[in-house]
Design a protein around this motif. Structure first.
Motif, mmCIF file in Angstrom:
data_model
loop_
_atom_site.group_PDB
_atom_site.id
_atom_site.type_symbol
_atom_site.label_atom_id
_atom_site.label_comp_id
_atom_site.label_asym_id
_atom_site.label_seq_id
_atom_site.Cartn_x
_atom_site.Cartn_y
_atom_site.Cartn_z
ATOM 1 N N ARG A 37 0.848 -1.184 0.000
ATOM 2 C CA ARG A 37 0.000 0.000 0.000
ATOM 3 C C ARG A 37 0.887 1.239 0.000
ATOM 4 N NH1 ARG A 37 1.310 1.688 4.906
ATOM 5 N NH2 ARG A 37 1.573 0.114 6.527
ATOM 6 N N GLU A 38 0.256 2.381 -0.124
ATOM 7 C CA GLU A 38 1.008 3.624 -0.065
ATOM 8 C C GLU A 38 1.563 3.808 1.351
ATOM 9 O OE1 GLU A 38 0.104 8.213 -0.805
ATOM 10 O OE2 GLU A 38 -1.223 6.832 -1.903
ATOM 11 N N LEU A 39 2.828 4.176 1.458
ATOM 12 C CA LEU A 39 3.443 4.250 2.784
ATOM 13 C C LEU A 39 3.224 5.618 3.426
ATOM 14 C CD1 LEU A 39 6.830 2.373 2.197
ATOM 15 C CD2 LEU A 39 4.547 1.461 2.612
ATOM 16 N N SER A 40 3.199 5.609 4.763
ATOM 17 C CA SER A 40 3.060 6.876 5.494
ATOM 18 C C SER A 40 4.393 7.611 5.451
ATOM 19 C CB SER A 40 2.676 6.603 6.941
ATOM 20 O OG SER A 40 3.781 6.064 7.643
ATOM 21 N N GLU A 41 4.370 8.876 5.842
ATOM 22 C CA GLU A 41 5.607 9.673 5.834
ATOM 23 C C GLU A 41 6.683 9.048 6.722
ATOM 24 O OE1 GLU A 41 6.238 12.197 3.964
ATOM 25 O OE2 GLU A 41 4.237 12.533 3.145
ATOM 26 N N THR A 42 6.261 8.548 7.877
ATOM 27 C CA THR A 42 7.233 7.965 8.806
ATOM 28 C C THR A 42 7.860 6.721 8.188
ATOM 29 O OG1 THR A 42 5.299 8.194 10.227
ATOM 30 C CG2 THR A 42 7.391 7.781 11.295
#
Ligand code: WTA
Length: 711
Positions: free
Chosen positions: A695-700
């Protein structure tokens, strides 16, 4: 809160020192969840004034409040001795016994109350409740067995045991005599246990014949044979292997017993029936146990914990953070093979005289309703587990909790960052909106919690562990030792400015590595005996919000946290290099929706060898054999060459980006930039074919991948 995303310099070939810690983070406040009034009314800590007893000017005497929860044979003379900094000595001159504190002292008023309730994995087997009186008998008898083998205070003993009640019995029996125990997670391979036996210098190994996982009765004894062999290769002889039986009177393993070396514990116990062993008067500063964990080198480190400081700290934090009262039924669904189980299944809860539940099996066996059935059957009211278990239960049975009529007052998450949406499922579905949640940040090295909300006082904030634990003085520093201010939105290295009683004493047999890994980074005067000169470097990146809540971003070193368990990249890579065909190896983390992170391994081959499924299998088998199934790489990619700097260093962040489908960043400074595209084609098309696109990853998550392996 500033959305300050641009603090990473782009030219991070070797990654400039200061940018490493300044991992840009995108912080979105998640909103606060205050504790329900019903919880506050009964909480062990409900008055915010408690913090005033733990302010910096009261240090170190503030921690005597924790030590006072224990029974001492002799009170200490000095609370904290810093003369051999940073080898801190807590409660010096004090004498006590951990087994006495967890068992004997409860006989006066809790003899017939359950100390442990063990739940077998097969639902057809009845659970076993062991009262404090029964625990007393069993601990004494097993202590008599250990004594009869000639073991004495200061000797080391290795346990390679699953979640059976014999494990806490064995720990408490060793503690009774001052024998230093080293429990190795049962899921680790025999070879991994063997390395730890050798490092600790144990002559006795305690194991069981078999145990259940996911419906299968595993032969565990076979691992003892592998362990003894691996230890012997490193020059350590094991004289005795003590084998508990999963079912009395029968043998649950296919592997034969070794004549003269292997002994059934029940036979030995029969010889010591009803024997009592005086709990030894031990120094507070004597070691209680070793717990091995992975770091940046190929060799795991044996974290040595003290009796007095450690036990005080886990008792204090169990009381205030787990909110344990003697009449609670407390279930920490973790494994005693990890520090969580030592501190918050065995030593903390039993020191407080509560009932601690032990579960043998996998959480979702035979189905995702199992934990909630156990909760109903046993009347569990405090529940504790890891984000990986929560993610898994949410994935396979999001609606299960609602079907069961249990009521938790308190829940814990530990060991990994928890995503806010997973936190909310835990809160709403598992906790039914009735339970407080503590997100506890700490480490094998730290003995107990360092960061957490005080559940009866502080509101929880999903994604943050909360403020510092009582008496803990953290600060976030950049690479140069400058303070990163709270509320700046910037990340840095979280360090603890002061010692605390739970901190480990040293790495077993490696005093220099202890100082260089944890204290050298921010120490300016190696001769100083002032604790203020020795900030503890935790190895985690973090941010501090304006409200004083910390958000832990993960390791800043080459450690991959798989399902809450630390695996060192060097450890994985050195195993891969034992395969004859392999020339180079690099391990990287891949974001995984259930296990948090999983390992992917890249290898290149020696000249004259061609990639094959066989070589891949060899690498996989070597890792499983040497470390354990937990480390099994999700994929092994045999690549034509590794992306390298001009100085020949493998750029792990480039392959980590490839595995996670993120931007590889600047590669113009590589010695062989052309290989990056080749690897990307190979790996990503194979992943597409397998349906493994994340999935699309979070900023962290993005910043973790971007900076991976930069040290
Ligand atoms: C990570 C487990 C985010 C961290 C008790 C730490 C966490 C490592 C949390 C220690 C948390 C632990 N939120 N990350 N609440 N708790 N970690 O030694 O990176 O197995 O350094 O101890 O897990 O893992 P260990």
């Amino acid at each position: 809160m500033a959305d300050d995303l641009n603090d990473v310099t782009e030219d991070d070939d070797e990654v400039s020192e200061s940018s490493e810690a300044l991992i840009a983070v995108h912080w979105r406040d998640e909103g606060y969840y205050p504790p329900p009034a019903s919880f506050v009314a009964q909480a062990n800590a409900s008055d915010p004034a408690i913090r005033e007893q733990f302010t910096e000017d009261r240090f170190p005497d503030d921690f005597t409040a924790y030590a006072d929860l224990l029974t001492w044979f002799k009170r200490w003379d000095t609370v904290l001795d810093t003369s051999e900094a940073p080898f801190w000595k807590w409660f010096v001159g004090g004498e006590l016994n951990a087994s006495y504190n967890c068992v004997d002292r409860h006989l006066a008023d809790k003899a017939n109350k359950a100390a442990l309730i063990w739940v077998a994995e097969p639902e057809s087997e009845a659970h076993q409740a062991i009262t404090y009186r029964e625990l007393y008998v069993r601990v004494n008898e097993f202590a008599a067995v250990l004594k009869s083998l000639g073991l004495k205070a200061g000797d080391r003993i290795t346990f390679h045991m699953p979640m059976v009640p014999e494990l806490p019995v064995a720990m408490l029996a060793a503690a009774r005599l001052g024998i230093i125990h080293s429990q190795v997670f049962a899921g680790f391979s025999g070879t991994a246990a063997g390395h730890r036996i050798a490092d600790s210098g144990s002559t006795v190994l305690v194991t069981v014949d078999g145990y259940y996982r996911s419906g299968e009765l595993l032969d565990h004894k076979v691992k003892a044979d592998e362990a003894v062999e691996a230890a012997a290769k490193e020059g350590q002889q094991v004289d005795k292997v003590l084998v508990f039986r999963r079912y009395p009177g029968q043998y649950s393993a296919a592997t034969p017993m070794v004549e003269g070396r292997d002994v059934f514990v029940d036979d030995l116990l029969a010889e010591h029936k009803g024997e009592l062993v005086e709990p030894a008067r031990l120094q507070a500063t004597d070691p209680l146990f070793l717990m091995y964990t992975s770091g940046t080198t190929g060799r795991p480190k044996g974290c040595q914990h003290s009796i007095g400081g450690y036990l005080s700290y886990v008792a204090g934090t169990s009381k205030y953070y787990q909110d344990i009262h003697p009449d609670d039924t407390y279930w920490c669904m973790a494994d005693i093979g990890w520090i969580t189980g030592h501190s918050y299944i065995v030593y903390g809860p039993l020191a407080l005289g509560t009932t601690s539940v032990l579960y043998e099996g996998t959480p979702n066996y035979p189905d995702a309703g199992r934990p909630w059935r156990i909760a109903v059957q046993l009347g569990v009211n405090i529940f504790h587990t890891s984000p990986t278990a929560i993610r898994m239960l949410r994935k396979v049975g999001p609606d299960e909790p609602a079907k069961y009529d249990y009521h938790f007052k308190h829940m814990t998450t530990v060991g990994e960052p928890i995503e806010p949406e997973v936190w909310r499922w835990y809160y709403e579905s598992v906790g039914k909106g009735e339970a407080v949640i503590v997100d506890t940040w700490w480490q094998t090295e730290t003995g107990g919690f360092l960061g957490s909300t005080l559940p009866g006082i502080d509101p929880a904030k999903p994604g943050s562990c909360g403020p510092a634990a009582l008496g803990i003085l953290p600060v976030i520093l950049d690479e140069d030792g400058n303070e990163v201010p709270a509320g700046s939105g910037k990340a840095g290295n979280i360090v603890i400015r002061n010692p605390w009683p739970g901190v480990f004493q040293t790495i077993w047999g490696q005093r220099e590595r202890f100082v260089s890994t944890y204290y050298a980074k921010y120490n300016k005067d190696p001769k100083s005996t002032d604790w203020r000169d020795w900030p503890y470097f935790a190895g985690d990146g973090a941010t501090e919000a304006a409200d004083g809540y910390f958000r832990i971003l993960g390791r800043v070193d080459d450690v991959i946290n798989v399902a809450g368990h630390r695996l060192g990249t060097k450890e994985l890579e050195s195993v891969a290099l034992t395969v004859n065909e392999v020339a180079e190896a690099a391990a990287v983390p891949v974001i995984d929706d259930v296990r948090g992170r999983v390992v992917e391994m890249y290898v290149s081959l020696k000249p004259g060898f061609a990639p094959s499924a066989e070589i891949e299998a060899k690498v996989r088998d070597a890792i499983v054999k040497d470390i354990g199934k937990i480390a099994r790489p999700k994929n092994i990619w045999i690549v034509p060459d590794m992306p390298k700097t001009r100085s020949g260093k493998i750029m792990r962040r480039v392959i980590a980006a490839t595995s996670n489908f993120t931007d590889t960043g600047d590669i113009t400074t590589l010695a062989n930039p052309e290989v990056v595209e080749k690897i990307r084609q190979q790996v990503q098309s194979a992943k597409h074919a397998k349906g493994e696109v994340p999935r699309e990853l979070s900023e962290t998550e993005l910043s973790e991948i971007k900076s991976f392996g930069s040290e």
